[in-house]
Design a protein around this motif. Structure first.
Motif, mmCIF file in Angstrom:
data_model
loop_
_atom_site.group_PDB
_atom_site.id
_atom_site.type_symbol
_atom_site.label_atom_id
_atom_site.label_comp_id
_atom_site.label_asym_id
_atom_site.label_seq_id
_atom_site.Cartn_x
_atom_site.Cartn_y
_atom_site.Cartn_z
ATOM 1 N N GLU A 288 -6.386 -4.663 -6.706
ATOM 2 C CA GLU A 288 -6.819 -5.014 -5.357
ATOM 3 C C GLU A 288 -5.763 -5.862 -4.650
ATOM 4 O O GLU A 288 -5.516 -5.696 -3.455
ATOM 5 N N ASN A 289 -5.142 -6.769 -5.426
ATOM 6 C CA ASN A 289 -4.095 -7.609 -4.822
ATOM 7 C C ASN A 289 -2.861 -6.798 -4.465
ATOM 8 O O ASN A 289 -2.203 -7.057 -3.446
ATOM 9 N N ILE A 290 -2.546 -5.818 -5.348
ATOM 10 C CA ILE A 290 -1.376 -4.972 -5.076
ATOM 11 C C ILE A 290 -1.561 -4.221 -3.767
ATOM 12 O O ILE A 290 -0.636 -4.073 -2.961
ATOM 13 N N HIS A 291 -2.789 -3.740 -3.550
ATOM 14 C CA HIS A 291 -3.071 -2.949 -2.352
ATOM 15 C C HIS A 291 -3.695 -3.793 -1.243
ATOM 16 O O HIS A 291 -4.116 -3.236 -0.231
ATOM 17 N N SER A 292 -3.713 -5.095 -1.428
ATOM 18 C CA SER A 292 -4.336 -5.970 -0.434
ATOM 19 C C SER A 292 -3.490 -6.061 0.829
ATOM 20 O O SER A 292 -2.262 -6.161 0.781
ATOM 21 N N THR A 293 -4.148 -6.019 1.999
ATOM 22 C CA THR A 293 -3.424 -6.173 3.279
ATOM 23 C C THR A 293 -2.846 -7.573 3.398
ATOM 24 O O THR A 293 -1.827 -7.782 4.069
ATOM 25 N N ARG A 294 -3.511 -8.558 2.733
ATOM 26 C CA ARG A 294 -2.984 -9.914 2.788
ATOM 27 C C ARG A 294 -1.614 -9.999 2.137
ATOM 28 O O ARG A 294 -0.720 -10.701 2.626
#
Length: 222
Positions: free
Chosen positions: A154-160
């Motif tokens: 999720e972090n890898i693909h996170s917009t943030r």
């Protein structure tokens, strides 16, 4: 209604099939363990009552067998006193005690078979419970690992994360612009080394010019 409706359901159950069908295997295995533990408590309580009943029946058999022996002795005593009628009555009482003892012994035999099977099933239940607890640990570890991997994904693909990286790019471009502006002030200007080098070149030209003038002056005199 629980996962298992009867004790034999647990013994004959296939935990793998239950877990395969479960939407939440971790929750399912917790429920399975809870029901197994509850069933084990109930079965052991029932077993304790059966064992107590066996002891009571054993005591009754011992008492009846002792009664039969006593009636046998009384029959002998009655015959020794020429009281055949009493001897007959004593033997009838002995027969009744012996038959009651035999009936209880037959009941005890069936009870022993039942206890033996129950102990075997309790052992199987305990094995399944141990297996379920072992699987529970593995499932919990796998669940934690999967959740950790999910968070990473999720972090890898996170917009943030993408936004943060884009901000880094913006900062780098701003720094590039500042550095370029600094370098632009140096364009067309002379560095200290360049000015010193020019002085050295001018000095050589002046020396050469002086030598040329002196040479021409000498030629005119001649």
């Amino acid at each position: 209604m629980g996962i298992f409706s009867r004790f034999t359901d647990i013994i004959n159950s296939n935990i793998n099939n239950l877990l395969d069908k479960a939407e939440d295997p971790a929750k399912m295995v917790r429920l399975i363990i809870q029901e197994m533990e509850d069933t084990l408590v109930e079965v052991r309580s029932s077993s304790a009552k059966i064992l107590a009943e066996k002891k009571a029946l054993t005591r009754q058999v011992t008492r009846l067998e002792k009664d039969a022996e006593q009636w046998q002795g009384k029959a002998v005593l009655a015959l020794s006193k020429d009281r055949e009628d009493l001897a007959r009555a004593a033997l009838m009482a002995k027969k009744k005690s012996s038959e009651s003892a035999q009936a209880l012994l037959a009941e005890l035999s069936h009870l022993d078979e039942h206890i033996c099977k129950l102990q075997d099933e309790i052992s199987q239940l305990q094995d399944k419970l141990t297996d379920a607890k072992t699987r529970q640990k593995a499932i919990v570890i796998r669940e934690k690992s999967a959740n950790s991997r999910l968070k990473v994904k999720e972090n890898i693909h996170s917009t943030r994360v993408h936004d943060a990286l884009n901000r880094f790019d913006d900062y780098e471009r701003k720094i590039d612009d500042i550095e370029a502006e600094v370098e632009s002030y140096d364009l067309g200007g002379k560095s200290l080394a360049d000015e010193i080098a020019e002085l050295e070149t001018d000095e050589k030209v002046d020396d050469e010019l002086a030598q040329l003038k002196a040479k021409m002056k000498n030629n005119k005199k001649q």
